[in-house]
Design an enzyme around this catalytic site. Structure first.
Site, PDB file in Angstrom:
ATOM      1  N   GLY A  25      12.714   6.383   7.063  1.00 20.13           N
ATOM      2  CA  GLY A  25      14.056   6.317   6.479  1.00 20.13           C
ATOM      3  C   GLY A  25      15.107   5.714   7.383  1.00 20.13           C
ATOM      4  O   GLY A  25      16.300   6.009   7.242  1.00 20.13           O
ATOM      5  N   ASN A  57      16.107   2.684   7.278  1.00 20.24           N
ATOM      6  CA  ASN A  57      16.977   1.899   6.393  1.00 20.24           C
ATOM      7  C   ASN A  57      17.902   2.807   5.587  1.00 20.24           C
ATOM      8  O   ASN A  57      19.073   2.471   5.381  1.00 20.24           O
ATOM      9  CB  ASN A  57      16.149   1.008   5.465  1.00 20.24           C
ATOM     10  CG  ASN A  57      15.695  -0.258   6.163  1.00 20.24           C
ATOM     11  OD1 ASN A  57      16.469  -1.178   6.340  1.00 20.24           O
ATOM     12  ND2 ASN A  57      14.453  -0.280   6.598  1.00 20.24           N
ATOM     13  N   MET A  76       6.828   3.202  -0.827  1.00 21.19           N
ATOM     14  CA  MET A  76       5.496   2.618  -0.794  1.00 21.19           C
ATOM     15  C   MET A  76       4.706   2.839  -2.081  1.00 21.19           C
ATOM     16  O   MET A  76       3.500   3.073  -2.045  1.00 21.19           O
ATOM     17  CB  MET A  76       4.734   3.154   0.427  1.00 21.19           C
ATOM     18  CG  MET A  76       5.321   2.648   1.719  1.00 21.19           C
ATOM     19  SD  MET A  76       5.455   0.833   1.721  1.00 21.19           S
ATOM     20  CE  MET A  76       6.165   0.537   3.323  1.00 21.19           C
ATOM     21  N   HIS A 109      11.804  -6.177   2.339  1.00 18.01           N
ATOM     22  CA  HIS A 109      10.407  -6.362   2.714  1.00 18.01           C
ATOM     23  C   HIS A 109      10.340  -7.016   4.095  1.00 18.01           C
ATOM     24  O   HIS A 109      11.061  -7.985   4.362  1.00 18.01           O
ATOM     25  CB  HIS A 109       9.707  -7.248   1.665  1.00 18.01           C
ATOM     26  CG  HIS A 109       8.255  -7.403   1.939  1.00 18.01           C
ATOM     27  ND1 HIS A 109       7.324  -6.426   1.626  1.00 18.01           N
ATOM     28  CD2 HIS A 109       7.562  -8.399   2.549  1.00 18.01           C
ATOM     29  CE1 HIS A 109       6.124  -6.832   2.012  1.00 18.01           C
ATOM     30  NE2 HIS A 109       6.255  -8.020   2.579  1.00 18.01           N
TER      31      HIS A 109
HETATM   32  C1  GAR Z   1      10.817  -1.228   6.370  1.00 19.26           C
HETATM   33  O1  GAR Z   1      10.460  -2.089   7.420  1.00 19.26           O
HETATM   34  C2  GAR Z   1      10.715  -1.936   5.045  1.00 19.26           C
HETATM   35  O2  GAR Z   1      10.981  -3.311   5.133  1.00 19.26           O
HETATM   36  C3  GAR Z   1       9.271  -1.702   4.700  1.00 19.26           C
HETATM   37  O3  GAR Z   1       9.030  -0.382   5.077  1.00 19.26           O
HETATM   38  C4  GAR Z   1       9.804  -0.087   6.242  1.00 19.26           C
HETATM   39  C5  GAR Z   1      10.471   1.250   6.034  1.00 19.26           C
HETATM   40  O4  GAR Z   1      11.080   1.678   7.198  1.00 19.26           O
HETATM   41  N1  GAR Z   1       9.035  -1.917   3.302  1.00 19.26           N
HETATM   42  C6  GAR Z   1       7.916  -2.429   2.818  1.00 19.26           C
HETATM   43  O5  GAR Z   1       6.967  -2.741   3.513  1.00 19.26           O
HETATM   44  C7  GAR Z   1       7.898  -2.603   1.313  1.00 19.26           C
HETATM   45  N2  GAR Z   1       6.761  -3.344   0.906  1.00 19.26           N
HETATM   46  P1  GAR Z   1      12.119   2.886   7.157  1.00 19.26           P
HETATM   47  O6  GAR Z   1      11.437   4.019   6.404  1.00 19.26           O
HETATM   48  O7  GAR Z   1      12.354   3.226   8.602  1.00 19.26           O
HETATM   49  O8  GAR Z   1      13.345   2.403   6.447  1.00 19.26           O
END
Ligand code: GAR
Length: 207
Positions: free
Chosen positions: A12, A14, A90, A109
């Site tokens: 999390g 982001n 996911m 992404h």
């Molecule tokens: C992020 O890097 C996002 O771009 C990726 O998951 C990570 C989540 O990080 N998303 C994908 O791969 C979608 N296909 P976070 O939980 O620290 O935000």
């Protein structure tokens, strides 16, 4: 004021950048709900600390993917959610779900789409030996990592990078550009023509 939900599955970071952007006033809409695909996500703790309600919808508790998405939609409508931000969620959203919020779902992404689609885009680019990868913010449509692209930022892969050092740089970019994209979206400044997204009324007079 518009209300939005952030969908998560993991750490999390982001989500945290989005919470911080809301607190700074960079994002004006109300982050009204966090939805997680698992109760193990650290993102849920971040939501709690920020006083944001959260709900967990684990597909294992349902008979199929369609029924979990139907249940999520019911809750989103109850909460009067206007738009959705996927931040490391996911799970692939069913076409049913996407139709309910057509062009109102954003995703981030960790690659330069259409390269390295799917659940391990960052690692796939690294192990492939790519020299440049990056971050894509896009609208979600009914195909995986396929919707119209809002932002793309390149991130070089250095010879001495480890997966961790690359991930750190990718995240730094993500945390900056995702709140920017959300702010443009909420202000209705993203104009979509076919696959192209234009920024309307920007300070430099784009579009
Ligand atoms: C992020 O890097 C996002 O771009 C990726 O998951 C990570 C989540 O990080 N998303 C994908 O791969 C979608 N296909 P976070 O939980 O620290 O935000």
């Amino acid at each position: 004021m518009k209300r939005f939900a952030v969908f998560v599955s993991g750490n999390g970071s982001n989500l945290q950048a989005i919470i911080d952007a809301c607190q700074k006033g960079q994002i004006k809409s109300q982050l009204a709900l966090v939805v997680s695909s698992t109760d193990k996500a650290y993102a849920l703790e971040r939501a709690e600390k920020a006083g944001i309600p959260s709900l967990v919808f684990n597909v294992r508790d349902y008979t199929n993917k369609q029924s979990v998405d139907r249940d999520i939609v019911i809750h989103l409508k109850q909460e009067k959610i206007d738009f959705i931000v996927l931040a490391g969620y996911m799970r692939f959203l069913t076409p049913f779900f996407v139709k309910q919020y057509a062009m109102k779902i954003l995703n981030i992404h960790p690659s330069l789409l259409p390269a390295f689609k799917g659940g391990s885009g960052l690692k796939d680019a690294f192990t492939y030996g790519a020299k440049v990868t990056g971050v894509t913010v896009h609208f979600v449509n009914e195909k995986i990592d396929n919707g119209a692209i809002i932002f793309q930022h390149a991130v070089p892969i250095k010879d001495d990078d480890t997966l961790e050092s690359l991930e750190e740089r990718i995240h730094r970019v993500e945390h900056k550009i995702y709140p920017e994209a959300i702010a443009l979206f909420e202000e209705d400044r993203l104009k979509v023509k076919g696959r192209k997204v234009f920024i309307n009324g920007g300070p430099s007079g784009e579009c």
